[in-house]
Design a protein around this motif. Structure first.
Motif, PDB file in Angstrom:
ATOM      1  N   SER A  27      42.798  21.612 -58.085  1.00  0.00           N
ATOM      2  CA  SER A  27      42.923  21.195 -59.552  1.00  0.00           C
ATOM      3  C   SER A  27      41.766  20.489 -60.003  1.00  0.00           C
ATOM      4  N   PHE A  28      41.413  19.340 -59.071  1.00  0.00           N
ATOM      5  CA  PHE A  28      40.078  18.771 -59.489  1.00  0.00           C
ATOM      6  C   PHE A  28      38.895  19.586 -59.775  1.00  0.00           C
ATOM      7  N   ALA A  29      38.682  20.416 -58.704  1.00  0.00           N
ATOM      8  CA  ALA A  29      37.613  21.336 -58.632  1.00  0.00           C
ATOM      9  C   ALA A  29      37.488  22.188 -59.850  1.00  0.00           C
ATOM     10  N   ALA A  30      38.637  22.466 -60.420  1.00  0.00           N
ATOM     11  CA  ALA A  30      38.622  23.427 -61.515  1.00  0.00           C
ATOM     12  C   ALA A  30      38.005  22.647 -62.848  1.00  0.00           C
ATOM     13  N   VAL A  31      38.335  21.474 -62.866  1.00  0.00           N
ATOM     14  CA  VAL A  31      37.818  20.572 -64.150  1.00  0.00           C
ATOM     15  C   VAL A  31      36.142  20.550 -64.479  1.00  0.00           C
ATOM     16  N   PRO A  32      35.404  20.300 -63.555  1.00  0.00           N
ATOM     17  CA  PRO A  32      33.954  20.728 -64.067  1.00  0.00           C
ATOM     18  C   PRO A  32      33.641  21.820 -64.876  1.00  0.00           C
ATOM     19  N   TRP A  33      34.027  22.857 -64.351  1.00  0.00           N
ATOM     20  CA  TRP A  33      33.763  24.175 -64.876  1.00  0.00           C
ATOM     21  C   TRP A  33      34.422  24.098 -66.272  1.00  0.00           C
ATOM     22  N   ILE A  34      35.654  23.519 -66.526  1.00  0.00           N
ATOM     23  CA  ILE A  34      36.324  23.520 -67.885  1.00  0.00           C
ATOM     24  C   ILE A  34      35.516  22.513 -68.750  1.00  0.00           C
ATOM     25  N   LEU A  35      35.077  21.495 -68.205  1.00  0.00           N
ATOM     26  CA  LEU A  35      34.294  20.720 -68.986  1.00  0.00           C
ATOM     27  C   LEU A  35      32.907  21.302 -69.509  1.00  0.00           C
ATOM     28  N   THR A  36      32.347  22.148 -68.811  1.00  0.00           N
ATOM     29  CA  THR A  36      30.943  22.674 -69.023  1.00  0.00           C
ATOM     30  C   THR A  36      31.054  23.762 -69.830  1.00  0.00           C
ATOM     31  N   HIS A  37      31.902  24.494 -69.388  1.00  0.00           N
ATOM     32  CA  HIS A  37      32.332  25.713 -70.387  1.00  0.00           C
ATOM     33  C   HIS A  37      33.176  25.820 -71.384  1.00  0.00           C
ATOM     34  N   GLY A  38      34.098  24.716 -71.478  1.00  0.00           N
ATOM     35  CA  GLY A  38      35.317  24.662 -72.457  1.00  0.00           C
ATOM     36  C   GLY A  38      36.198  25.185 -72.141  1.00  0.00           C
ATOM     37  N   ALA A  39      37.492  24.547 -72.862  1.00  0.00           N
ATOM     38  CA  ALA A  39      38.909  24.913 -72.403  1.00  0.00           C
ATOM     39  C   ALA A  39      39.265  26.418 -72.490  1.00  0.00           C
ATOM     40  N   LYS A  40      38.742  26.925 -73.673  1.00  0.00           N
ATOM     41  CA  LYS A  40      39.050  28.043 -74.134  1.00  0.00           C
ATOM     42  C   LYS A  40      38.351  29.170 -72.952  1.00  0.00           C
ATOM     43  N   ALA A  41      37.365  28.977 -72.748  1.00  0.00           N
ATOM     44  CA  ALA A  41      36.628  29.855 -71.618  1.00  0.00           C
ATOM     45  C   ALA A  41      37.462  29.997 -70.525  1.00  0.00           C
TER      46      ALA A  41
END
Lengths: 523, 156
Positions: free
Chosen positions: A313-327
């Motif tokens: 769960s933690f490891a998914a967050v950097p990608w979400i912040l980098t590419h945006g929630a929608k992506a």
């Protein structure tokens, strides 16, 4: 040494378990003997575990893979010119062209196996820290909203929306808040947390730091199971490097915000994967499950508001912040958004880590990617979601990997582990084991789990021995209902899931003529 | 194999003092003691209780709860054998039977004075390459009865 040839030999524990260390040493020795300058990089594993140790050589054509390589193959590899990507029976071709990897959607595991896990420069060069930098430009509430919009659900097994948990901690007023990572990956058939911590530890550190910035926590703990000594070493070294580089410490990346992180080792108790029991253990106590409420988001570690999330769960967050929630939310199906790192193990030809958007069927994973059983015998049962997950039949493999779809057939996704069994499995024995495991690992706080598990072992023993089967089967079903309804946590509450699935789908194994005297009951 | 020094109250006290400032210090202390001496002697209970301002019952309770902590000196070598589902699917129970039948090694048997003990654990995170074992921090994949027996310094 500028023209040294870069050769990658994984340092992942699974690769080491089949001889990667000897391969690395032999390559160094042979290179010297051949007068070839090499730089050996110890990367994480790509997750194609049946090909481990998988060695990669950097060439003008990209990285060329060879595997599985044994130390005794190394001399031959040099003779075949593998240092320049030469042809050899073990050559798999360019890594990026391997079908098994090409079919995946690697967001969380994008770097695993690619980079040197302990090189912060490598991490940055491969898009690392972009999520944290983005987070530092946002308010806490904005970070939380981004995580919420991504649809990310807790990857530990319960699937609770991560953003909502974070919002609760964000909104709580307290002098001290904590970030706790549940790295007590005790479910058999799961190893994604381990591979991530060994293969890309900075990603976990970045994810936890973003959480800390979001909710105003200054202290974090990674609670790691003691069965993972390699991950322990990797995390400790990564944290030290992160601290020296100012990524952790009194001023995260110069932001003036403090975040300190520490690894704590568990001590061989499966129950510590349950979040409240984990918190008790972190506090230095017997890991007895707490009653909820209060929820840990409000009264967690030392009674303070605490985010407890799984590694993934933690490891998914950097990608979400980098590419945006929608992506992120664009991947997946239904209410299961994003990608899931699936772990394929047990009796399977090509086992390993497969990260894919939710929605792929079990059959595609097990048969197309996994290639069926290792033994070559027919698949009889598949356990999904760890020791508390259901056993499915070969006929149920069309089910997609999706929280709700699995719940719909009385199964669960859990932490995404899939264990394949061939037709030699005795499902009555597996049901007995589910109880035996629960009896050994129960924290003992609630009666249904503590006593129920032991009674369950005895019942299955009597059924196997052919004693008053109809009566004992009725009691077994009743016991399962009681444990499901009345246990305090998932340990007692879900132990009936593998038992009932075995009973309902594989009844013939409970109805065989007794072959042996009564087996020993659990102690 | 690591030869541990005999239990010593004074060095135990030093280890405890070095860690007692930590939040929730009990587990780090117990691990440190076990790393040093190979086990946690019951004599540690009052020392830890005193340092952390806990009751002796609390400390004893913590030690006895966790599978990892030993309260007697360990055998010279411990082979942790995974017997969870993924390794079961790859025949770890047959391996256990073969160990007993062919090599006279009974899993989880601490009786007697054998040099090596094979202990049951549940999951080492090597589920695609099982059966798995962990020996002195080293992970072993695709294990069989012979390789485990060899690790034990097989008799016969």
């Amino acid at each position: 040494m500028s023209e040294a040839i870069r050769i990658y030999v994984p340092i992942d524990a699974a690769a080491l378990s089949v001889g990667a260390e000897g391969v690395a040493q032999t390559i160094a020795k042979e290179a010297q003997a051949h007068g070839v300058a090499v730089e050996i990089v110890r990367n994480g594993s790509r997750g194609m575990l049946w090909l481990e140790p998988m060695v990669e050589v950097e060439t003008a054509r990209g990285r060329i893979a060879y595997g599985p390589v044994a130390a005794k193959d190394v001399a031959g590899l040099f003779e075949a010119g593998f240092q320049s990507g030469g042809v050899h029976a073990l050559c798999l071709g360019p890594v990026d062209e391997l079908d098994w990897l090409k079919r995946q959607q690697r967001l969380t595991f994008a770097r695993a196996g690619v980079t040197d896990p302990l090189s912060l420069a490598d991490y940055r060069a491969h898009d690392g820290l972009k999520g944290l930098e983005k987070a530092l430009s946002l308010t806490g509430a904005e970070i939380v909203e981004e995580v919420k919009q991504s649809g990310l659900r807790g990857r530990g097994g319960a699937g609770f929306p991560t953003g909502i948990k974070w919002k609760t901690v964000h909104d709580a007023k307290a002098t001290q808040k904590y970030i706790v990572c549940n790295a007590d990956e005790g479910d058999s058939g799961t190893f994604a947390d381990r591979m991530l911590m060994e293969g890309d530890p900075f990603l976990l550190i970045e994810g936890m730091t973003i959480a800390a910035i979001a909710v105003g926590a200054t202290k974090g703990y990674i609670y790691l199971r003691s069965e993972y000594p390699h991950a322990h070493k990797a995390l400790q070294r990564a944290i030290l490097k992160a601290r020296n580089a100012g990524l952790l410490g009194p001023s995260v990346l110069g932001s003036g915000k403090t975040f300190e992180l520490e690894v704590r080792l568990g001590a061989g108790a499966y129950i510590c994967g349950e979040e409240t029991s984990l918190l008790e253990s972190l506090e230095g106590k017997r890991a007895i499950v707490r009653a909820k409420p209060p929820i840990p988001a409000l009264q967690g570690l030392f009674g303070k508001p605490t985010i407890v999330n799984n590694v993934l769960s933690f490891a998914a967050v950097p990608w979400i912040l980098t590419h945006g929630a929608k992506a992120y939310a664009d991947y997946g199906m239904g209410r299961s958004r994003g990608t899931l790192p699936v772990q394929l193990g047990g009796n399977v030809r090509r086992g390993g880590l497969i990260e894919l958007a939710f929605g792929i069927s079990l059959r595609e994973i097990i048969e197309d990617m996994g290639g069926g059983t290792l033994s070559g015998r027919p698949i009889r049962a598949v356990q999904v979601g760890g020791p508390l997950g259901a056993y499915l039949t070969a006929k149920q493999l069309e089910t997609p990997m999706d929280y709700e779809a699995l719940a719909g057939i009385k199964a669960m996704l859990g932490h995404g582990g899939i264990v394949v069994f061939d037709d030699s499995v005795d499902m009555a024995r597996q049901a007995r084991f589910a109880f035996e495991f629960c009896a050994k690992e129960s924290c003992g706080k609630c009666t249904p789990c503590r006593i129920g598990a032991t009674r369950g072992v005895e019942l299955v023993d009597r059924i196997i021995a052919g004693q008053e089967r109809p009566k004992n089967l009725a009691v077994l079903r009743d016991l399962n209902r009681l444990m499901t309804d009345a246990s305090l946590c998932a340990m007692g509450g879900l132990t009936p899931m593998p038992v009932m699935s075995a009973l309902n789908h594989f009844f013939e194994d409970f109805d065989r003529p007794p072959a042996q005297p009564l087996p020993l009951a659990a102690e | 194999m690591a030869a541990y020094p005999a239990w010593d109250d004074d060095s135990a006290r030093l280890i405890i003092a070095g860690l007692s400032h930590l939040e929730g210090a009990a587990l780090p202390i117990l691990h440190a003691l076990q790393d040093e001496f190979g086990y946690v002697d019951p004599k540690a209970v009052p020392l830890i209780a005193d340092a952390l301002n806990l009751s002796r019952a609390d400390v004893h309770g913590t030690i006895s709860f966790y599978h990892d902590f030993r309260t007697a000196p360990p055998p010279r070598r411990i082979v942790k054998l995974c017997r969870a589902e993924a390794c079961q699917a790859l025949g770890c129970e047959t391996l256990v039977q073969d160990l007993a039948r062919e090599h006279g090694i009974v899993v989880d048997n601490h009786a007697g004075s054998q040099d090596a003990v094979v202990e049951t654990v549940y999951c080492l995170g090597n589920c695609a390459l099982g059966p798995s074992a962990l020996v002195e921090g080293e992970l072993i994949g695709r294990a069989d009865a012979d390789s485990i027996a060899a690790l034990c310094g097989a008799r016969q």
